[in-house]
Design a protein around this motif. Structure first.
Motif, mmCIF file in Angstrom:
data_model
loop_
_atom_site.group_PDB
_atom_site.id
_atom_site.type_symbol
_atom_site.label_atom_id
_atom_site.label_comp_id
_atom_site.label_asym_id
_atom_site.label_seq_id
_atom_site.Cartn_x
_atom_site.Cartn_y
_atom_site.Cartn_z
ATOM 1 N N LYS A 122 47.352 29.749 48.196
ATOM 2 C CA LYS A 122 47.422 30.609 49.362
ATOM 3 C C LYS A 122 46.937 32.015 49.060
ATOM 4 N N SER A 123 47.300 32.505 47.872
ATOM 5 C CA SER A 123 47.060 33.910 47.607
ATOM 6 C C SER A 123 45.710 34.163 46.949
ATOM 7 N N SER A 124 44.929 33.110 46.739
ATOM 8 C CA SER A 124 43.646 33.338 46.076
ATOM 9 C C SER A 124 42.554 33.666 47.095
ATOM 10 N N PHE A 125 42.992 34.224 48.243
ATOM 11 C CA PHE A 125 42.002 34.589 49.255
ATOM 12 C C PHE A 125 41.116 35.727 48.784
ATOM 13 N N GLN A 126 41.675 36.555 47.845
ATOM 14 C CA GLN A 126 40.867 37.663 47.352
ATOM 15 C C GLN A 126 39.640 37.109 46.655
ATOM 16 N N SER A 127 38.499 37.653 46.963
ATOM 17 C CA SER A 127 37.313 37.166 46.274
ATOM 18 C C SER A 127 37.313 37.724 44.867
ATOM 19 N N GLN A 128 36.858 36.896 43.948
ATOM 20 C CA GLN A 128 36.888 37.315 42.554
ATOM 21 C C GLN A 128 35.688 38.178 42.238
ATOM 22 N N SER A 129 35.921 39.247 41.517
ATOM 23 C CA SER A 129 34.796 40.044 41.063
ATOM 24 C C SER A 129 34.124 39.315 39.908
ATOM 25 N N ALA A 165 33.444 40.439 37.063
ATOM 26 C CA ALA A 165 34.145 40.757 35.816
ATOM 27 C C ALA A 165 35.289 39.783 35.602
ATOM 28 N N GLU A 166 35.995 39.481 36.665
ATOM 29 C CA GLU A 166 37.112 38.553 36.550
ATOM 30 C C GLU A 166 36.634 37.158 36.197
ATOM 31 N N LYS A 167 35.484 36.793 36.750
ATOM 32 C CA LYS A 167 34.939 35.469 36.433
ATOM 33 C C LYS A 167 34.621 35.369 34.952
ATOM 34 N N ILE A 168 34.096 36.454 34.404
ATOM 35 C CA ILE A 168 33.771 36.455 32.975
ATOM 36 C C ILE A 168 35.055 36.307 32.149
ATOM 37 N N VAL A 169 36.087 37.044 32.572
ATOM 38 C CA VAL A 169 37.365 36.939 31.862
ATOM 39 C C VAL A 169 37.878 35.509 31.912
ATOM 40 N N ASP A 170 37.807 34.893 33.096
ATOM 41 C CA ASP A 170 38.269 33.508 33.238
ATOM 42 C C ASP A 170 37.487 32.557 32.347
ATOM 43 N N ALA A 171 36.175 32.730 32.345
ATOM 44 C CA ALA A 171 35.331 31.853 31.536
ATOM 45 C C ALA A 171 35.657 32.041 30.057
ATOM 46 N N PHE A 172 35.870 33.289 29.673
ATOM 47 C CA PHE A 172 36.180 33.571 28.279
ATOM 48 C C PHE A 172 37.494 32.901 27.862
ATOM 49 N N MET A 173 38.494 32.987 28.748
ATOM 50 C CA MET A 173 39.787 32.376 28.419
ATOM 51 C C MET A 173 39.662 30.854 28.285
ATOM 52 N N ALA A 174 38.908 30.261 29.195
ATOM 53 C CA ALA A 174 38.730 28.812 29.121
ATOM 54 C C ALA A 174 38.009 28.437 27.832
ATOM 55 N N ASN A 190 48.816 30.396 31.280
ATOM 56 C CA ASN A 190 49.420 30.725 32.568
ATOM 57 C C ASN A 190 48.375 31.153 33.592
ATOM 58 N N GLU A 191 47.207 31.605 33.111
ATOM 59 C CA GLU A 191 46.146 32.026 34.025
ATOM 60 C C GLU A 191 45.254 30.856 34.444
ATOM 61 N N GLN A 192 45.483 29.690 33.875
ATOM 62 C CA GLN A 192 44.606 28.552 34.184
ATOM 63 C C GLN A 192 44.971 27.926 35.514
ATOM 64 N N ARG A 193 43.955 27.745 36.349
ATOM 65 C CA ARG A 193 44.234 27.142 37.654
ATOM 66 C C ARG A 193 44.189 25.628 37.618
ATOM 67 N N GLY A 219 47.240 45.829 46.234
ATOM 68 C CA GLY A 219 45.930 45.965 45.610
ATOM 69 C C GLY A 219 45.946 46.035 44.098
ATOM 70 N N ALA A 220 47.008 45.521 43.447
ATOM 71 C CA ALA A 220 47.074 45.565 41.989
ATOM 72 C C ALA A 220 46.067 44.584 41.391
ATOM 73 N N SER A 221 45.360 45.026 40.373
ATOM 74 C CA SER A 221 44.414 44.134 39.709
ATOM 75 C C SER A 221 45.188 43.137 38.848
ATOM 76 N N ARG A 222 44.468 42.140 38.335
ATOM 77 C CA ARG A 222 45.157 41.150 37.492
ATOM 78 C C ARG A 222 45.730 41.799 36.245
ATOM 79 N N TRP A 223 44.955 42.752 35.728
ATOM 80 C CA TRP A 223 45.411 43.456 34.531
ATOM 81 C C TRP A 223 46.706 44.222 34.824
ATOM 82 N N GLN A 224 46.738 44.887 35.999
ATOM 83 C CA GLN A 224 47.953 45.626 36.373
ATOM 84 C C GLN A 224 49.133 44.678 36.585
#
Lengths: 301, 313
Positions: free
Chosen positions: A7-14, A16-25, B111-114, B212-217
């Motif tokens: 529900k809450s993932s309506f925010q579009s990902q920047s 930068a965030e995609k890179i972070v996600d890819a890096f974590m995976a 925990n961040e994995q969807r 509006g908090a970022s993921r890092w925040q």
């Protein structure tokens, strides 16, 4: 868990965030490979042709040639067979004693109306913070006549205090109404434990059996200090000789020296695989209970 | 005896009798448990007295001659005291420095994995080494790190340098030991943090996102504070074990060549006591170890209660 909340993932990902996600995976994938590869290497090495393996340097991505010689040698080796048998014996008897004592202790310590339980709890928990240590324990075990005795493999670790506390906490959470109903029917504490409490505690008991059984399967130190006769050695102690003292020659007697070196490398790996497989088979079946088991244990005693 | 006392005694005896009748089964059940703790836990504590004696098996623990603190002064004055204390503390220090944060980081990443399937697979795989025996893990390490092992093969092909017998070089021991510990326990260690993470109230995150908090925040202000008490309790327990480097893995990996950096208190006790039958001396070293541990655990707990309100008891 927040990210999985659709529900809450309506925010579009920047980006930068995609890179972070890819890096974590990527990090996780790397971790999976690093965790599994040593086992896969051993599996490939155990199935490889002895001569090719000895000459090979570097990683293995498939067995070199194909040969079951190493497994053949392992299963024909009398020490491995006797080690396996001994371990099974210690494991079955040991786990049975572990479970019986842990259930008895946990049940009594979970009875809220039983006044002495706090004193007994203190008596037990104190041993987690202070104990006699290796030498006095060794001398006591020796002095009560358990040296080189079957019972030295099952009694000194008959109760894990951690498991006892985990089970006690879980038994405390069982509603009293179940017990009261049985008591009205005239059941005594033994009946209540075995016919009411144990049947509803199956999940945590399964984890406990796994923890104890794996502990017995993997244990070698007590065997090393308490057993003298090789005929009583558990599999891990035999493995230690094979893997860590370079004594594979004892398994390949009769072969010329060069031949034994060739087989030796493969035998090491096949012994490792043979000794790990039972754990690998049981473990995934009980995995879903782990979190519960570990969590209950972390609740303050 | 006056009548009043008699009645009171009678009442007491009556209550005791009633208590025993009601709880006789519980006493029967707990008896073997108490016997176990008496024999295998408390009798060894009683046996600690041989740290102050010249233990002779023929005389037994009680009759062996008392020698005061002879063993302690011998240990503190010996060359080994400094070496094993330093090795134990350094191995523990590196293990806390690198090994303590590792499962926390893994839990945060998981925990961040969807993708639930991916997450569960990673968990299944990383829990696995925890269940594999130390003998097998060490057997693999000895094989992989040997002169002909694949680690050397890769390093020489990359850098062109001559192979090193890693486990024979004192400088490598601590790194290999701590690194393999992390490899074996990181997944298992993350379970406790994962469940702490799943206990954080979802509404905090929703509120933060609306603001509006970022993921890092969110990580800094919700996630980390949410698992802080778990982290502190785990750290207390870890620091309380700082003097306990388990002998099992060291015994399997060290060689006389690496004693210089690898010999720790527990392995020293094992060699002196079990191999050399120097029981009194080895017990004294063990007692020193347990006493320091005990004091340490209590102080860390006290400190943490003052500073963070989190404590074991």
């Amino acid at each position: 868990m927040h990210p999985s909340n659709k529900k809450s993932s309506f925010q579009s990902q920047s980006s930068a965030e995609k890179i972070v996600d890819a890096f974590m995976a990527f990090v996780l994938c790397l971790l999976v490979v690093a965790t599994l590869y040593p086992f896969i290497y051993s599996l490939f090495a155990s199935l490889s042709d002895g001569a090719l393996l000895t000459r090979h340097r570097g990683l293995l991505f498939h067995p070199l040639g194909f040969s079951l010689d190493a497994y053949d040698k392992v299963f024909k080796n009398p020490m491995i067979i006797s080690g396996y048998k001994n371990t099974l014996l210690y494991l079955v008897a040991g786990t049975a004693i572990n479970m019986l004592l842990t259930c008895l202790g946990a049940y009594v310590l979970s009875r809220k109306s039983f006044k002495p339980r706090n004193a007994i709890m203190l008596f037990i928990i104190f041993t987690m913070f202070f104990n006699g240590g290796l030498i006095p324990t060794f001398l006591i075990v020796k002095n009560i006549g358990l040296y080189n005795n079957f019972f030295a493999m099952v009694l000194p670790n008959a109760i894990s205090t951690m498991n006892l506390i985990i089970l006690r906490t879980s038994m405390q959470e069982i509603p009293d109404s179940l017990e009261e109903a049985a008591r009205i029917d005239g059941a005594n504490d033994f009946t209540i434990l075995f016919q009411v409490i144990i049947p509803v505690s199956q999940a945590v008991l399964a984890v406990m059996v796994l923890f104890y059984a794996v502990g017995h399967w993997n244990s070698w130190f007590n065997a090393m200090i308490y057993l003298r006769q090789r005929a009583k050695f558990p599999i891990q102690l035999i493995l230690r000789e094979v893997l860590l003292s370079n004594s594979t020659d004892s398994m390949t007697t009769g072969l010329p020296t060069e031949g034994s070196a060739v087989i030796g490398e493969g035998i090491k790996h096949s012994t490792m695989i043979v000794a790990t497989v039972p754990v690998l088979i049981i473990y995934p079946m009980l995995q879903k209970y782990f979190v519960k088991g570990v969590m209950i244990g972390s609740i303050k005693g | 005896m006056s009548g009043v006392e008699e009645v009171a005694d009678g009442k007491k005896a009556g209550r005791f009798k009633k208590h025993m009748i009601r709880y006789i089964y519980l006493y029967l059940m707990i008896a073997p448990v108490i016997v176990y703790y008496l024999i295998f836990m408390y009798a060894p504590m009683f046996g600690l007295q041989i740290a102050f004696k010249d233990y002779r098996p023929s005389l037994g623990m009680l009759q062996s001659p008392f020698v005061g603190i002879k063993h302690f002064t011998a240990f503190f004055g010996s060359y080994y005291f400094e070496r094993i204390l330093k090795n134990t503390l350094l191995i523990s220090f590196y293990d806390i420095l690198f090994g303590f944060p590792a499962p926390i980081i893994l839990a945060l990443i998981l925990n961040e994995q969807r993708n639930a399937l991916f997450k569960r697979s990673v968990q299944t795989v990383t829990y696995l080494p925890h269940f594999v025996s130390t003998v097998i893990i060490c057997g693999m390490m000895v094989d992989f790190l040997s002169l002909n092992g694949w680690v050397n093969a890769i390093l020489s092909s990359l850098t062109g340098r001559a192979p090193t017998a890693f486990l024979q070089v004192p400088e490598w021991f601590r790194g290999i030991f701590v690194g393999s510990n992390i490899w074996q326990e990181v997944g298992w260690g993350s379970i406790i943090y994962l469940s702490a993470l799943s206990a954080i109230n979802e509404e905090y995150y929703e509120a933060a996102r609306i603001d509006g908090a970022s993921r890092w925040q969110q990580l800094r202000h919700i996630t980390l504070p949410g698992i802080l008490s778990t982290i502190v309790i785990m750290l207390i327990m870890r620091v309380g074990r700082v003097m306990n480097v388990s002998s099992e893995k060291v015994l399997l990996l060290y060689t006389p060549n690496t004693y210089e950096t690898a010999d720790v208190i527990s392995t020293f006790v094992y060699r002196k006591g079990i191999l050399e039958s120097n029981y009194g001396y080895a017990t004294a070293v063990g007692l020193f170890n347990s006493a320091v541990n005990f004091v340490l655990l209590i102080s860390v707990n006290q400190l943490s209660r003052k500073v963070t309100d989190n404590s074991l008891w």
